[in-house]
Write an enzyme that holds these catalytic residues in place. Structure first.
Site, mmCIF file in Angstrom:
data_model
loop_
_atom_site.group_PDB
_atom_site.id
_atom_site.type_symbol
_atom_site.label_atom_id
_atom_site.label_comp_id
_atom_site.label_asym_id
_atom_site.label_seq_id
_atom_site.Cartn_x
_atom_site.Cartn_y
_atom_site.Cartn_z
ATOM 1 N N TYR A 131 -14.963 -11.412 1.489
ATOM 2 C CA TYR A 131 -15.641 -10.131 1.245
ATOM 3 C C TYR A 131 -16.988 -10.340 0.560
ATOM 4 O O TYR A 131 -17.983 -9.702 0.895
ATOM 5 C CB TYR A 131 -14.776 -9.217 0.366
ATOM 6 C CG TYR A 131 -13.759 -8.404 1.142
ATOM 7 C CD1 TYR A 131 -14.163 -7.377 1.986
ATOM 8 C CD2 TYR A 131 -12.403 -8.656 1.021
ATOM 9 C CE1 TYR A 131 -13.238 -6.629 2.694
ATOM 10 C CE2 TYR A 131 -11.467 -7.912 1.725
ATOM 11 C CZ TYR A 131 -11.887 -6.912 2.563
ATOM 12 O OH TYR A 131 -10.975 -6.174 3.270
ATOM 13 N N ARG B 102 0.833 -1.209 0.000
ATOM 14 C CA ARG B 102 0.000 0.000 0.000
ATOM 15 C C ARG B 102 0.872 1.266 0.000
ATOM 16 O O ARG B 102 0.545 2.260 0.651
ATOM 17 C CB ARG B 102 -0.948 0.000 1.218
ATOM 18 C CG ARG B 102 -1.822 -1.247 1.328
ATOM 19 C CD ARG B 102 -3.055 -1.151 0.464
ATOM 20 N NE ARG B 102 -3.972 -0.160 0.947
ATOM 21 C CZ ARG B 102 -4.936 -0.395 1.836
ATOM 22 N NH1 ARG B 102 -5.111 -1.595 2.326
ATOM 23 N NH2 ARG B 102 -5.737 0.563 2.202
ATOM 24 N N ARG C 221 -2.926 7.368 1.538
ATOM 25 C CA ARG C 221 -3.239 8.616 2.238
ATOM 26 C C ARG C 221 -2.132 9.189 3.109
ATOM 27 O O ARG C 221 -2.217 10.322 3.549
ATOM 28 C CB ARG C 221 -4.512 8.420 3.068
ATOM 29 C CG ARG C 221 -5.761 8.417 2.222
ATOM 30 C CD ARG C 221 -6.911 7.779 2.949
ATOM 31 N NE ARG C 221 -6.601 6.366 3.179
ATOM 32 C CZ ARG C 221 -7.416 5.509 3.756
ATOM 33 N NH1 ARG C 221 -8.578 5.907 4.205
ATOM 34 N NH2 ARG C 221 -7.071 4.260 3.915
ATOM 35 N N ASP D 13 -7.379 -2.222 -6.707
ATOM 36 C CA ASP D 13 -7.813 -2.847 -5.465
ATOM 37 C C ASP D 13 -8.167 -4.302 -5.730
ATOM 38 O O ASP D 13 -8.616 -4.641 -6.826
ATOM 39 C CB ASP D 13 -9.011 -2.120 -4.864
ATOM 40 C CG ASP D 13 -9.192 -2.488 -3.408
ATOM 41 O OD1 ASP D 13 -8.579 -1.848 -2.537
ATOM 42 O OD2 ASP D 13 -9.927 -3.471 -3.130
ATOM 43 N N ARG E 208 -6.994 12.973 -4.190
ATOM 44 C CA ARG E 208 -8.171 12.311 -3.623
ATOM 45 C C ARG E 208 -9.278 13.313 -3.291
ATOM 46 O O ARG E 208 -10.450 12.941 -3.204
ATOM 47 C CB ARG E 208 -7.700 11.545 -2.390
ATOM 48 C CG ARG E 208 -8.669 10.705 -1.710
ATOM 49 C CD ARG E 208 -9.017 9.450 -2.481
ATOM 50 N NE ARG E 208 -9.801 8.598 -1.595
ATOM 51 C CZ ARG E 208 -11.013 8.904 -1.173
ATOM 52 N NH1 ARG E 208 -11.593 10.002 -1.603
ATOM 53 N NH2 ARG E 208 -11.644 8.104 -0.329
HETATM 54 O O1 CP3 Z 1 -0.079 -1.139 -2.641
HETATM 55 C C1 CP3 Z 1 -0.470 -0.217 -3.360
HETATM 56 O O2 CP3 Z 1 -0.034 0.956 -3.280
HETATM 57 C C2 CP3 Z 1 -1.466 -0.552 -4.471
HETATM 58 C C3 CP3 Z 1 -2.806 -0.287 -4.175
HETATM 59 C C4 CP3 Z 1 -3.643 -1.215 -3.304
HETATM 60 C C5 CP3 Z 1 -4.832 -0.754 -2.677
HETATM 61 N N1 CP3 Z 1 -5.459 -1.824 -2.137
HETATM 62 C C6 CP3 Z 1 -5.278 0.631 -2.688
HETATM 63 C C7 CP3 Z 1 -6.262 1.085 -1.691
HETATM 64 C C8 CP3 Z 1 -3.543 -2.583 -3.052
HETATM 65 C C9 CP3 Z 1 -2.442 -3.566 -3.424
HETATM 66 C C10 CP3 Z 1 -4.711 -2.953 -2.314
HETATM 67 C C11 CP3 Z 1 -5.017 -4.333 -1.909
HETATM 68 C C12 CP3 Z 1 -6.094 -4.555 -0.951
HETATM 69 N N2 CP3 Z 1 -7.337 -3.983 -0.926
HETATM 70 C C13 CP3 Z 1 -6.060 -5.508 0.083
HETATM 71 C C14 CP3 Z 1 -4.894 -6.417 0.351
HETATM 72 C C15 CP3 Z 1 -3.823 -5.698 1.065
HETATM 73 C C16 CP3 Z 1 -4.078 -5.544 2.535
HETATM 74 O O3 CP3 Z 1 -3.892 -4.394 2.991
HETATM 75 O O4 CP3 Z 1 -4.400 -6.509 3.196
HETATM 76 C C17 CP3 Z 1 -7.283 -5.460 0.759
HETATM 77 C C18 CP3 Z 1 -7.680 -6.305 1.960
HETATM 78 C C19 CP3 Z 1 -8.085 -4.497 0.111
HETATM 79 C C20 CP3 Z 1 -9.478 -4.112 0.433
HETATM 80 C C21 CP3 Z 1 -9.550 -2.707 0.840
HETATM 81 N N3 CP3 Z 1 -9.461 -1.627 -0.022
HETATM 82 C C22 CP3 Z 1 -9.745 -2.178 2.131
HETATM 83 C C23 CP3 Z 1 -9.903 -3.019 3.393
HETATM 84 C C24 CP3 Z 1 -9.778 -0.783 2.022
HETATM 85 C C25 CP3 Z 1 -10.081 0.231 3.079
HETATM 86 C C26 CP3 Z 1 -8.978 0.343 4.031
HETATM 87 C C27 CP3 Z 1 -8.587 1.768 4.209
HETATM 88 O O5 CP3 Z 1 -7.387 1.944 4.471
HETATM 89 O O6 CP3 Z 1 -9.426 2.656 4.087
HETATM 90 C C28 CP3 Z 1 -9.557 -0.456 0.675
HETATM 91 C C29 CP3 Z 1 -9.460 0.903 0.104
HETATM 92 C C30 CP3 Z 1 -8.127 1.239 -0.445
HETATM 93 N N4 CP3 Z 1 -7.413 0.444 -1.306
HETATM 94 C C31 CP3 Z 1 -7.411 2.473 -0.263
HETATM 95 C C32 CP3 Z 1 -6.259 2.380 -1.056
HETATM 96 C C33 CP3 Z 1 -5.207 3.433 -1.255
HETATM 97 C C34 CP3 Z 1 -7.883 3.674 0.560
HETATM 98 C C35 CP3 Z 1 -8.767 4.438 -0.347
HETATM 99 C C36 CP3 Z 1 -8.964 5.881 0.004
HETATM 100 O O7 CP3 Z 1 -9.925 6.170 0.728
HETATM 101 O O8 CP3 Z 1 -8.216 6.723 -0.499
#
Ligand code: CP3
Length: 346
Positions: A153, A27, A31, A76, A40
């Site tokens: 999910y 990730r 943010r 994602d 964003r």
């Molecule tokens: O790594 C990177 O920079 C690439 C982008 C990436 C995102 N999600 C962007 C994201 C990757 C590889 C993921 C994978 C992902 N998504 C996983 C596996 C990795 C892990 O952390 O376990 C999971 C479980 C998800 C599902 C998901 N997407 C969740 C639980 C959330 C919310 C969590 C949060 O921090 O708000 C997201 C949203 C998400 N995916 C964001 C980002 C940058 C936040 C979005 C925002 O509001 O800007």
């Protein structure tokens, strides 16, 4: 394939000698970066993922700021479910929500197998843009969920504490569970192959929530499906990283499912994890992302400890044990990356 200039990460995936221990951060675009927060403000998360120019820009933000050894495409793990007929929303502060969770035979039969060009065209376009922008400086990682985490999910409708609905399905309706997992794997194969075709250099599978399972349940209900996914994409010839959290009891089974590199979270010592999976695979990890909220002295101490446990053996990719958190102090991120490079340089 054109030669990548800094290929330390690729070499580590193949357990070859490297100039230093390569590092990227799960990730790494997000943010905690002011650049990300600024974009964003103008677009919601799904729009950012689905607009190739924005996804490419965000992918490059951490690359332009830090000395990272790999980029990961901004997307994602949940995106492929929309094409299956799932109504997905990312809610501010709550995370992903699925408005039509999959609970019975009828729900499973209604799920469609995606067509990459029709359902995730933005992903391939974003990958092409990033590859152009990277100009072979470092490799690009493509990714998907592993089948269990995506199934959880889809069944729960969002993040879950006990995975009650998911476990109920495989305990009570194992045939239905297997049919769902089969459809999910079919979709993930399509998504990963489309990313390979678009130009990614490495694949990572995220089984983020697999740690809720006993070893027996993992082996019975999950391993065969994860194995089919990995077996189906390994012919593409790219290194595959297989990651999960809370997996100290599952690492040997995850290794059996496949992957050239196994991801370890911070709960287990890196040397113990590597001993479990054996030295015929690489390891990725495993500093606690919360350490980035401490100070440079503490970060350096923890980096040294992990590097000592890796003993300079080929096949170690430095990473966090899980994704970086939104409020992480950015100077500590830069310090972590530079410290890993400086202390491991040969
Ligand atoms: O790594 C990177 O920079 C690439 C982008 C990436 C995102 N999600 C962007 C994201 C990757 C590889 C993921 C994978 C992902 N998504 C996983 C596996 C990795 C892990 O952390 O376990 C999971 C479980 C998800 C599902 C998901 N997407 C969740 C639980 C959330 C919310 C969590 C949060 O921090 O708000 C997201 C949203 C998400 N995916 C964001 C980002 C940058 C936040 C979005 C925002 O509001 O800007």
């Amino acid at each position: 394939m054109t030669k990548i200039k800094n290929d330390n990460f690729l070499r580590a995936c193949r357990r070859e000698a490297t100039d230093y221990t390569p590092i990227w951060l799960m990730r790494q675009a997000g943010r905690y970066m002011a650049e990300y927060r600024k974009l964003r403000e103008k677009a919601d998360f799904l729009t950012m993922c689905k607009t190739p120019e924005l996804a490419a820009e965000v992918t490059m933000q951490p690359i332009n700021r830090f000395d990272l050894d790999a980029a990961i495409i901004f997307a994602d793990i949940l995106l492929p479910v929309e094409g299956m007929g799932i109504n997905l929303e990312f809610k501010e502060k709550t995370g992903p929500i699925i408005h039509n969770p999959v609970r019975n035979r009828k729900d499973i039969d209604a799920l469609r197998i995606i067509d990459a060009e029709r359902d995730v065209p933005y992903l391939s376009k974003a990958i092409s843009l990033v590859k152009q922008e990277l100009n072979n400086k470092i490799p690009l990682i493509g990714f998907s969920s592993a089948p269990f985490t995506l199934a959880s999910y889809m069944i729960e409708g969002g993040h879950s504490r006990n995975y009650l609905e998911t476990k109920q399905m495989f305990y009570n309706e194992p045939e239905m569970w297997n049919d769902l997992m089969t459809k999910i794997v079919d979709v993930l194969i399509i998504s990963l192959k489309a990313q390979v075709e678009a130009g990614v250099d490495v694949l990572q599978l995220f089984d983020s929530w697999v740690g809720c399972l006993s070893t027996g349940d993992y082996r019975e209900y999950v391993l065969p499906h994860s194995k089919r996914l990995i077996d189906s994409v390994k012919g593409e010839g790219l290194p595959i990283i297989h990651f999960g959290t809370d997996t100290a009891t599952l690492l040997t089974s995850m290794k059996e499912a496949g992957g050239d590199v196994i991801g370890a979270d911070w709960r287990i010592n890196l040397d113990e994890a590597w001993k479990m999976i054996g030295d015929d695979v690489g390891i990725q990890g495993n500093i606690d992302p919360l350490i980035l909220f401490s100070n440079q002295k503490e970060i350096e101490k923890r980096v040294k400890d992990i590097l000592n446990r890796a003993e300079g053996r080929p096949g170690h990719i430095f990473n966090l044990g899980h994704g970086i958190l939104p409020k992480t102090p950015i100077d500590n991120v830069a310090f972590l990356i530079d410290t890993v490079h400086n202390l491991s340089r040969k």
